[in-house]
Scaffold this motif. Structure first.
Motif, mmCIF file in Angstrom:
data_model
loop_
_atom_site.group_PDB
_atom_site.id
_atom_site.type_symbol
_atom_site.label_atom_id
_atom_site.label_comp_id
_atom_site.label_asym_id
_atom_site.label_seq_id
_atom_site.Cartn_x
_atom_site.Cartn_y
_atom_site.Cartn_z
ATOM 1 N N ARG A 190 0.762 -1.300 -4.943
ATOM 2 C CA ARG A 190 0.400 -2.720 -4.817
ATOM 3 C C ARG A 190 -0.591 -2.918 -3.657
ATOM 4 O O ARG A 190 -1.516 -3.713 -3.743
ATOM 5 N N PRO A 194 11.509 -20.000 3.625
ATOM 6 C CA PRO A 194 10.753 -19.440 2.495
ATOM 7 C C PRO A 194 11.575 -19.348 1.214
ATOM 8 O O PRO A 194 11.038 -19.438 0.113
ATOM 9 N N MET A 195 12.886 -19.159 1.362
ATOM 10 C CA MET A 195 13.793 -19.142 0.203
ATOM 11 C C MET A 195 14.978 -20.041 0.562
ATOM 12 O O MET A 195 15.423 -20.022 1.706
ATOM 13 N N ARG A 225 -5.923 -3.006 0.308
ATOM 14 C CA ARG A 225 -5.524 -2.812 1.706
ATOM 15 C C ARG A 225 -5.349 -1.346 2.053
ATOM 16 O O ARG A 225 -5.095 -1.003 3.203
ATOM 17 N N LEU A 256 22.784 -16.499 10.298
ATOM 18 C CA LEU A 256 22.380 -16.660 8.894
ATOM 19 C C LEU A 256 23.564 -16.826 7.939
ATOM 20 O O LEU A 256 23.572 -17.722 7.089
ATOM 21 N N MET A 257 24.576 -15.942 8.078
ATOM 22 C CA MET A 257 25.638 -15.931 7.058
ATOM 23 C C MET A 257 26.485 -17.199 7.039
ATOM 24 O O MET A 257 26.831 -17.690 5.958
ATOM 25 N N PRO A 260 12.781 -7.887 2.801
ATOM 26 C CA PRO A 260 12.190 -6.577 2.511
ATOM 27 C C PRO A 260 11.561 -5.947 3.772
ATOM 28 O O PRO A 260 10.749 -6.583 4.443
ATOM 29 N N PRO A 294 9.221 -3.730 4.461
ATOM 30 C CA PRO A 294 7.778 -3.667 4.729
ATOM 31 C C PRO A 294 7.175 -5.014 5.162
ATOM 32 O O PRO A 294 6.114 -5.040 5.769
ATOM 33 N N VAL A 295 7.872 -6.117 4.846
ATOM 34 C CA VAL A 295 7.309 -7.446 5.118
ATOM 35 C C VAL A 295 7.856 -8.068 6.403
ATOM 36 O O VAL A 295 7.112 -8.710 7.154
ATOM 37 N N MET A 296 9.145 -7.908 6.653
ATOM 38 C CA MET A 296 9.796 -8.657 7.729
ATOM 39 C C MET A 296 9.530 -8.008 9.084
ATOM 40 O O MET A 296 9.664 -6.803 9.233
ATOM 41 N N ASN A 304 5.360 0.091 -4.179
ATOM 42 C CA ASN A 304 4.903 -0.785 -3.086
ATOM 43 C C ASN A 304 3.522 -0.374 -2.591
ATOM 44 O O ASN A 304 2.667 -1.222 -2.330
ATOM 45 N N HIS A 314 18.528 -2.682 13.271
ATOM 46 C CA HIS A 314 18.783 -3.506 12.089
ATOM 47 C C HIS A 314 17.476 -4.113 11.566
ATOM 48 O O HIS A 314 16.941 -5.056 12.160
ATOM 49 N N PHE A 315 16.987 -3.527 10.475
ATOM 50 C CA PHE A 315 15.777 -4.014 9.818
ATOM 51 C C PHE A 315 16.169 -5.120 8.848
ATOM 52 O O PHE A 315 17.305 -5.180 8.373
HETATM 53 N N1 CAA Z 1 8.761 -5.060 -0.793
HETATM 54 C C1 CAA Z 1 7.514 -5.055 -0.252
HETATM 55 N N2 CAA Z 1 6.733 -6.152 -0.198
HETATM 56 C C2 CAA Z 1 7.211 -7.266 -0.738
HETATM 57 C C3 CAA Z 1 8.491 -7.349 -1.319
HETATM 58 C C4 CAA Z 1 9.276 -6.173 -1.334
HETATM 59 N N3 CAA Z 1 10.505 -6.141 -1.849
HETATM 60 N N4 CAA Z 1 8.698 -8.600 -1.759
HETATM 61 C C5 CAA Z 1 7.588 -9.303 -1.462
HETATM 62 N N5 CAA Z 1 6.705 -8.505 -0.845
HETATM 63 C C6 CAA Z 1 5.380 -8.877 -0.340
HETATM 64 C C7 CAA Z 1 4.452 -9.261 -1.451
HETATM 65 O O1 CAA Z 1 3.772 -8.134 -1.958
HETATM 66 C C8 CAA Z 1 3.490 -10.216 -0.758
HETATM 67 O O2 CAA Z 1 2.543 -9.463 -0.033
HETATM 68 P P1 CAA Z 1 1.088 -10.076 0.321
HETATM 69 O O3 CAA Z 1 1.298 -11.425 0.952
HETATM 70 O O4 CAA Z 1 0.572 -9.071 1.251
HETATM 71 O O5 CAA Z 1 0.376 -10.176 -0.959
HETATM 72 C C9 CAA Z 1 4.378 -10.919 0.277
HETATM 73 O O6 CAA Z 1 5.524 -10.067 0.452
HETATM 74 C C10 CAA Z 1 4.799 -12.275 -0.204
HETATM 75 O O7 CAA Z 1 5.454 -12.103 -1.461
HETATM 76 P P2 CAA Z 1 5.376 -13.146 -2.669
HETATM 77 O O8 CAA Z 1 4.071 -13.878 -2.609
HETATM 78 O O9 CAA Z 1 5.723 -12.416 -3.909
HETATM 79 O O10 CAA Z 1 6.596 -14.114 -2.448
HETATM 80 P P3 CAA Z 1 6.991 -14.996 -1.217
HETATM 81 O O11 CAA Z 1 5.809 -15.603 -0.550
HETATM 82 O O12 CAA Z 1 8.088 -15.851 -1.703
HETATM 83 O O13 CAA Z 1 7.601 -13.963 -0.170
HETATM 84 C C11 CAA Z 1 9.520 -12.999 0.769
HETATM 85 C C12 CAA Z 1 8.656 -13.144 -0.489
HETATM 86 C C13 CAA Z 1 8.731 -12.274 1.845
HETATM 87 C C14 CAA Z 1 10.731 -12.159 0.366
HETATM 88 C C15 CAA Z 1 9.897 -14.438 1.272
HETATM 89 O O14 CAA Z 1 10.454 -15.168 0.235
HETATM 90 C C16 CAA Z 1 10.880 -14.398 2.420
HETATM 91 O O15 CAA Z 1 10.490 -14.214 3.560
HETATM 92 N N6 CAA Z 1 12.173 -14.627 2.099
HETATM 93 C C17 CAA Z 1 13.221 -14.593 3.104
HETATM 94 C C18 CAA Z 1 13.587 -13.159 3.382
HETATM 95 C C19 CAA Z 1 14.684 -13.044 4.373
HETATM 96 O O16 CAA Z 1 15.221 -14.004 4.898
HETATM 97 N N7 CAA Z 1 15.045 -11.796 4.655
HETATM 98 C C20 CAA Z 1 16.152 -11.503 5.538
HETATM 99 C C21 CAA Z 1 17.353 -11.299 4.713
HETATM 100 S S1 CAA Z 1 18.753 -10.988 5.710
HETATM 101 C C22 CAA Z 1 18.670 -9.378 6.025
HETATM 102 O O17 CAA Z 1 17.871 -8.629 5.556
HETATM 103 C C23 CAA Z 1 19.659 -8.909 6.994
HETATM 104 C C24 CAA Z 1 21.013 -8.651 6.542
HETATM 105 O O18 CAA Z 1 21.661 -7.932 7.261
HETATM 106 C C25 CAA Z 1 21.634 -9.237 5.352
#
Ligand code: CAA
Length: 284
Positions: A52, A226-227, A58, A194-195, A145, A147-149, A49, A141-142
């Protein structure tokens, strides 16, 4: 109390993500898992990560080295907890395992240490009850992913003190996240909302309303998600989705939370989503 020493127990996807963000935020991090291979796998994911980030300009190679230098791997829980100001537990979603870990952490950690759990739906109050410091136990509760959320649900157990709540809220901000205060009920807020949506999307497939691709398209294009929900279910893991639905169903005793039979069937078949290469979709 400073949160200088940050320990993460569990080096899976969530634990390694939390460790990465903590190290990037300047904390000294100890990343612990039972098996050396798990810790190394977690570190490998973090390194990838960060690489990347360097590729995208960055982060410099030097900064990447500094972040990695702040993460100390270990397989010794006692050592990991011994100097920690905060421990975030991110082990498997199993009450017996979590309570075992919390008993051990309570024994090994100094009196001031805050014990947080990244559980997605298990009761904080029940986890806290196995320790002698329930006022210092809290949910953090994070989202995946990590690093992104941006969200961290900060969950107050029945006994969590205001002081501990505010420290953890501040910590989440220092990690660049947005904390949201939530009370301890099954699924908290994130998974309570969500669930059932994901479960309903699975029912739509089960009842032949639409194919998985069509369900996902509707939610992506129609609601700007987004998904789609089935892609997201595969991403989260279908076993985790089922476990959370069971927790909601058991916790509320309300039939609206019954898990879809198709979800059960996929889990029994070992179709757990992206991690096993097959769920609602196949992965190469
Ligand atoms: N780790 C780190 N960074 C990641 C990553 C990962 N696993 N996956 C994607 N990224 C980063 C990418 O590097 C990219 O970064 P930049 O914009 O800085 O270049 C950015 O996220 C966007 O990625 P992509 O362009 O590859 O793909 P995307 O636009 O489809 O985004 C996503 C990917 C962020 C996962 C997006 O699809 C998304 O937000 N999906 C929904 C995720 C979600 O709902 N999460 C919550 C799940 S529920 C939960 O976690 C709780 C539970 O208790 C079950």
């Amino acid at each position: 109390m400073s949160m200088g020493q940050f320990t993460v127990v569990g080096a899976g996807q969530m634990g390694s993500g939390i460790a990465q963000v903590a190290a990037q935020s300047g904390f000294q991090v100890c990343l612990m898992d039972l098996d050396e291979a798990y810790v190394q796998k977690g570190l490998k994911g973090i390194t990838k990560n960060l690489a990347r980030q360097v590729e995208k300009g960055r982060m410099t190679e030097g900064e990447k080295g500094e972040v990695l230098g702040r993460i100390r791997p270990t397989t010794n829980l006692r050592e990991a907890a011994g100097k920690a100001d905060i421990v975030v537990e991110a082990v498997v979603e199993n009450m017996q395992v979590k309570t075992d870990v919390f008993s051990q952490l309570d024994e090994a950690a100094p009196a001031h240490t805050i014990l947080a759990t990244n559980t997605s739906s298990l009761p904080i109050t029940e986890i806290a009850a196995v320790t002698r410091r329930p006022e210092q136990v809290i949910g953090m509760h994070f989202m995946n992913p990590v690093p992104v959320m941006k969200l961290v649900e900060v969950i107050r157990g029945l006994a969590t003190s205001d002081e501990v709540y505010h420290k953890v809220e501040q910590l989440a901000r220092e990690m660049g996240k947005n904390p949201v205060e939530v009370n301890d009920f099954p699924g908290f807020v994130a998974n309570r909302v969500l669930m059932p949506m994901i479960n309903e999307a699975i029912y739509a497939v089960y009842e032949g309303v639409a194919e998985p691709e069509a369900v996902d398209q509707v939610m992506k294009l129609g609601m700007n998600h987004p998904m789609g929900p089935l892609t997201l279910a595969d991403f989260i893991g279908l076993d985790t989705c089922l476990y959370i639905m069971e927790t909601l169903y058991d916790g509320f005793g309300d039939s609206k939370y019954r898990p879809c039979p198709l979800l059960r069937k996929y889990v029994k078949a070992g179709w757990l989503g992206k991690k096993t290469g097959r769920g609602f979709y196949t992965y190469g």
